[in-house]
Scaffold this active site. Sequence first.
Site: not given
Length: 296
Positions: A118, A139, A151, A189
Amino acid sequence: MKNIAVIGAGTMGNGIAHTFAQSGFNVNLIDISEAFLKKGLATIAKNLDRMVAKETITESKKEETLQNISTFTSIIEGVKHVDLVVEAATENVDLKLNIFKQLDEACAKETILATNTSSISITQIAAATSRPKQVIGMHFMNPVPIMLLVEIIRGYSTSDAVTKTIMHLSEALGKTPVEVNDYPGFVANRILMPMINESIETLYNGVAGVQEIDTVMKLGMAHPMGPLQLADFIGLDVCLSILNVMYDGFKNPKYAPCPLLVNMVRAGKLGVKSGEGFYDYSESRKAEHVSSQFLK
Ligand SMILES: NC(=O)c1ccc[n+]([C@@H]2O[C@H](COP(=O)([O-])OP(=O)(O)OC[C@H]3O[C@@H](n4cnc5c(N)ncnc54)[C@H](O)[C@@H]3O)[C@@H](O)[C@H]2O)c1
């Protein structure tokens, strides 16, 4: 591509193994003990049962999916003859660098090495191998069998050919891949964590309470869940660690974690997994908001 190894049978690893197996790939699922593998397989079976009950898949598709998965406690054994490894072990930089060194030695020279991290730099992970062109971020989002996004993160040296292969592979899983570059937080994120941090700051400043903040974002922005509840589901320790990666990586105070988040993590209030975060998840006070007590 037909043979895939997945490292880690936890929350993400079992979801990734499930998704590949359901799409007809042979999956070698690897973890450090039989107990973790058994737990991971039980979760996959339970999730497949739920799909059968909802008539999303048939009973025979469920059996075929389970038959496509083999389990291993040795990385060296599990990655023999695979075209791709997806690493989904615990989020710890030294652990991942060590795993990628082992993978580089044990895998065939054409094998692509992907990580589901992450927040750790793909470029840094790739540098632990002798094949940085073939290292990439994949991801997946939680829960993997349901969430459509992958991702795809290109490290500094990731080749165009490897990126293209992984984009096509993600489509073959029924997902929508999005290509992004390797900077702290990637895209998901980098945008989500400042929103969560700002909602904690709003609470910390006394602008509004937990339920009020979550209701504004749910009803006003059509978010399926408020940011404070989402933070509880992700884990407040995970949110803090990702914010710290962005703060360190960009040296920009806008990513500095809110002191209330830091205090809650220090107090062991990590959200759903610890039974309490911004809401209380204990049986007696299910999902009641509690965090105002931390403001005193
Ligand atoms: N949980 C999420 O919502 C989420 C979302 C996206 C990405 N991620 C990332 O996915 C990765 C895994 O997260 P998770 O939530 O599934 O963690 P988890 O703790 O549920 O599972 C990690 C698993 O890795 C295993 N493991 C540890 N060291 C290992 C080794 N040397 N070899 C093989 N297996 C090993 C552990 O035994 C455990 O079963 C992390 O990099 C995390 O950042 C998590």
